[in-house]
Enzyme design. Sequence first.
Site, PDB file in Angstrom:
ATOM      1  N   ASN A 291      45.642  49.253  38.623  1.00 33.38           N
ATOM      2  CA  ASN A 291      46.915  49.455  38.257  1.00 33.38           C
ATOM      3  C   ASN A 291      47.019  50.035  37.064  1.00 33.38           C
ATOM      4  OD1 ASN A 291      47.747  48.082  40.817  1.00 33.38           O
ATOM      5  ND2 ASN A 291      47.170  46.185  40.019  1.00 33.38           N
TER       6      ASN A 291
ATOM      7  N   CYS B 299      38.765  40.096  27.644  1.00 34.22           N
ATOM      8  CA  CYS B 299      37.788  39.970  26.359  1.00 34.22           C
ATOM      9  C   CYS B 299      37.458  38.515  26.222  1.00 34.22           C
ATOM     10  CB  CYS B 299      38.359  40.358  25.153  1.00 34.22           C
ATOM     11  SG  CYS B 299      38.425  42.415  24.943  1.00 34.22           S
TER      12      CYS B 299
ATOM     13  N   HIS C 182      43.405  45.309  29.757  1.00 36.90           N
ATOM     14  CA  HIS C 182      42.165  45.508  29.572  1.00 36.90           C
ATOM     15  C   HIS C 182      41.676  46.142  30.959  1.00 36.90           C
ATOM     16  CE1 HIS C 182      37.903  44.047  28.158  1.00 36.90           C
ATOM     17  NE2 HIS C 182      37.807  44.795  29.398  1.00 36.90           N
TER      18      HIS C 182
ATOM     19  N   THR D 158      49.091  43.763  34.622  1.00 36.22           N
ATOM     20  CA  THR D 158      49.541  42.651  33.784  1.00 36.22           C
ATOM     21  C   THR D 158      48.658  42.310  32.763  1.00 36.22           C
ATOM     22  OG1 THR D 158      48.409  40.912  35.390  1.00 36.22           O
ATOM     23  CG2 THR D 158      51.157  41.421  35.701  1.00 36.22           C
TER      24      THR D 158
ATOM     25  N   HIS E 154      36.076  46.497  25.219  1.00 38.99           N
ATOM     26  CA  HIS E 154      37.386  46.725  25.699  1.00 38.99           C
ATOM     27  C   HIS E 154      37.513  48.378  25.316  1.00 38.99           C
ATOM     28  CE1 HIS E 154      42.105  45.396  25.621  1.00 38.99           C
ATOM     29  NE2 HIS E 154      41.851  46.765  25.517  1.00 38.99           N
TER      30      HIS E 154
ATOM     31  N   HIS F 261      40.111  47.213  34.410  1.00 35.63           N
ATOM     32  CA  HIS F 261      39.604  46.636  35.356  1.00 35.63           C
ATOM     33  C   HIS F 261      40.071  47.059  36.802  1.00 35.63           C
ATOM     34  CE1 HIS F 261      43.767  44.872  35.058  1.00 35.63           C
ATOM     35  NE2 HIS F 261      43.701  44.507  36.216  1.00 35.63           N
TER      36      HIS F 261
ATOM     37  N   HIS G 179      40.012  46.046  40.950  1.00 33.78           N
ATOM     38  CA  HIS G 179      40.208  45.116  41.918  1.00 33.78           C
ATOM     39  C   HIS G 179      39.338  45.489  43.029  1.00 33.78           C
ATOM     40  CE1 HIS G 179      43.877  43.104  40.372  1.00 33.78           C
ATOM     41  NE2 HIS G 179      44.085  44.224  39.918  1.00 33.78           N
TER      42      HIS G 179
HETATM   43  P1  5GP Z   1      46.573  43.385  37.270  1.00 35.93           P
HETATM   44  O1  5GP Z   1      47.839  42.834  37.637  1.00 35.93           O
HETATM   45  O2  5GP Z   1      46.653  43.677  35.635  1.00 35.93           O
HETATM   46  O3  5GP Z   1      46.270  44.581  37.829  1.00 35.93           O
HETATM   47  O4  5GP Z   1      45.481  42.395  37.391  1.00 35.93           O
HETATM   48  C1  5GP Z   1      45.333  41.263  36.780  1.00 35.93           C
HETATM   49  C2  5GP Z   1      44.724  40.321  37.778  1.00 35.93           C
HETATM   50  O5  5GP Z   1      43.996  39.002  36.839  1.00 35.93           O
HETATM   51  C3  5GP Z   1      45.358  39.658  38.566  1.00 35.93           C
HETATM   52  O6  5GP Z   1      45.205  39.630  39.979  1.00 35.93           O
HETATM   53  C4  5GP Z   1      45.557  38.220  38.150  1.00 35.93           C
HETATM   54  O7  5GP Z   1      45.552  37.248  39.317  1.00 35.93           O
HETATM   55  C5  5GP Z   1      44.335  38.105  37.597  1.00 35.93           C
HETATM   56  N1  5GP Z   1      44.108  37.169  36.531  1.00 35.93           N
HETATM   57  C6  5GP Z   1      44.977  36.741  35.706  1.00 35.93           C
HETATM   58  N2  5GP Z   1      44.687  35.680  34.483  1.00 35.93           N
HETATM   59  C7  5GP Z   1      43.240  35.407  35.117  1.00 35.93           C
HETATM   60  C8  5GP Z   1      42.420  34.323  34.765  1.00 35.93           C
HETATM   61  O8  5GP Z   1      42.709  33.781  33.751  1.00 35.93           O
HETATM   62  N3  5GP Z   1      41.378  34.306  35.476  1.00 35.93           N
HETATM   63  C9  5GP Z   1      41.073  34.988  36.408  1.00 35.93           C
HETATM   64  N4  5GP Z   1      39.850  34.990  37.070  1.00 35.93           N
HETATM   65  N5  5GP Z   1      41.865  36.141  36.913  1.00 35.93           N
HETATM   66  C10 5GP Z   1      43.231  36.182  36.170  1.00 35.93           C
HETATM   67 ZN    ZN Z   2      40.078  43.287  26.364  1.00 37.12          ZN
END
Ligand code: 5GP
Ligand code: ZN
Length: 112
Positions: free
Chosen positions: A87, A7, A98, A95, A46, A100, A102
């Site tokens: 994920n 957000c 919100h 992690t 969100h 998302h 990839h």
């Molecule tokens: P998840 O692990 O939740 O599926 O994906 C979160 C993604 O967000 C991870 O691949 C991580 O590298 C990315 N990420 C975490 N913090 C930041 C940030 O501050 N900026 C950007 N551009 N990506 C981030």
């Molecule tokens: Zn959010």
Amino acid sequence: MSDCLFCKIVEGEIPARVEAETEHILAFHDINPVAPVHVLLVPKQHVADSAAELTAEDGPLLGELFELAARIAAANELDEGWRVVTNVGPAAGQTIFHLHFHLMGGWEAPQP
Ligand code: 5GP
Ligand code: ZN
């Protein structure tokens, strides 16, 4: 104020390398890429913590998101193929809670 990292990126409070956007979706480069091209697509609102919360009502939003994904893939010349992953939950590696997706591609060889 929202305590959610994505957000804050949408709101411009935290900088990100924006690749593209539509009315409802922001696409920016992952800070820790695991592929030559690694872009995150996030709804600007969100609407959900993860894909587990999505319903049929979110269909148009997801259509908009995947249309943007294909446009980004084409713009980055990912003609050999690309992958979209989401994920759900910590055990899957989520992690940021919100919703998302990839978008990854640009590999030299086919991926397992
Ligand atoms: P998840 O692990 O939740 O599926 O994906 C979160 C993604 O967000 C991870 O691949 C991580 O590298 C990315 N990420 C975490 N913090 C930041 C940030 O501050 N900026 C950007 N551009 N990506 C981030
Ligand atoms: Zn959010």
